[in-house]
Design a protein around this motif. Structure first.
Motif: not given
Ligand code: ZN
Length: 306
Positions: A18-25, A274-276
């Motif tokens: 559920n993450c759209a941070c810069s890394n995940c995107r 963490n993904n962020t």
């Molecule tokens: Zn993320």
């Protein structure tokens, strides 16, 4: 002793659903220099046949499939997993146990408080009650983990208490009634050759009580969850700081990069990332600064020999 990183990410993995941070995107879009990661899981073995797992990740079923040493071999129902050693009761460290139902006998080492949280406060864990043989971990007391059949590991394990909190999901009154030293552990594992691993996927602060363990070890797998203390607040607009979640940040004057800069002996590796965290991006200045300071960033499939 062979040390295999089956999973290297913090809770949620990388990318997180559920993450759209810069890394995940960017990793979803392709072209990101860095790899996807499953939730933290480390396996160790002194004979390459019987494996001891430090925590029980929610990603364990697919981590087992991704590492052939953990595949069943001789019988229709069998596992090379000798036992689990649990450093805490965070969901990313215990959910794997419930996914390993199917009547396979398992041995689990945990403090009595962690065992109580898992088995007496989570009704679905009744499913695996008959499968698990529990053994007490006592902070400060070294022991030799054994398999569920009693086969000894040849590895000495010293659990040590961290000034950490019980998991956020636990009723605060119950958490307050439990001994603080049982909440969160670091693990020091000594191989038959005498070389040492220290495993600390969560470290709220630097403490004098365990710095000696880090200075004398050969491999340090340390809390690399967040780059800054306010990392999640900046991305979500609200929430808890890294320290409130039990993780000292990597950067800053009180971060682990500065506070552990004096360590000379161990190979230093950040894990539970963490993904962020910008250190996942190998093109980032943050990744470069970590590498320049002599640290590595764990990735799934990474191995060490001690
Ligand atoms: Zn993320």
């Amino acid at each position: 002793m062979r040390v295999r990183i089956l999973g290297s990410a913090a809770g949620g993995g990388f990318p997180q659903w559920n993450c759209a941070c810069s890394n995940c995107r960017r990793i979803r879009a392709g072209g990101f220099r860095g790899s996807p990661r499953t939730q933290v899981q480390v396996a160790v073995s002194s004979d390459d046949t019987n494996w001891f797992l430090l925590s029980a990740s929610p990603d364990l079923p697919r981590q087992i499939e991704a590492f052939s040493k953990l595949h069943p071999s001789t019988q229709s129902r069998q596992t090379p997993i000798a036992a689990f050693v649990l450093p805490g009761a965070d969901l990313d460290q215990i959910l794997g146990l419930i996914l390993l139902r199917e009547s396979q006998p398992l041995r689990v080492y945990a403090t009595p408080s962690i065992r109580g949280i898992i088995m007496d406060n989570n009704i679905i864990f009744a499913m695996v009650r008959k499968q698990i043989t529990w053994d007490d971990l006592t902070p400060g007391v070294e022991f030799e983990p054994a398999s569920v059949n009693g086969m000894r590991s040849g590895i000495k394990c010293l659990p040590f208490a961290l000034t950490g909190n019980y998991p956020h999901y636990l009723d605060p009154a119950l958490a307050a009634s439990l001994p603080a030293a049982d909440a969160l552990l670091g693990l020091r594992l000594q191989s038959p050759s005498g070389r040492r691993l220290v495993y600390m996927p969560g470290a709220p602060a630097i403490e004098a009580s365990w710095l000696d363990h880090l200075e004398a070890c050969d491999l340090l797998l340390f809390d690399g969850t967040f780059w800054t203390d306010d990392e999640l607040i900046r991305i979500q607009g609200a929430g808890r700081t890294a320290r409130q979640m039990g993780h000292m940040p990597v950067s800053g004057p009180d971060g682990s990069l500065a506070r552990l800069a004096h360590l000379q002996r161990p190979r230093k590796v950040y894990i539970h990332v963490n993904n962020t965290n910008p250190i996942l991006d190998e093109d980032s200045p943050e990744y470069r600064s970590v590498r320049d300071a002599g640290w590595e960033v764990a990735h799934d499939g990474m191995e060490f020999e001690l």
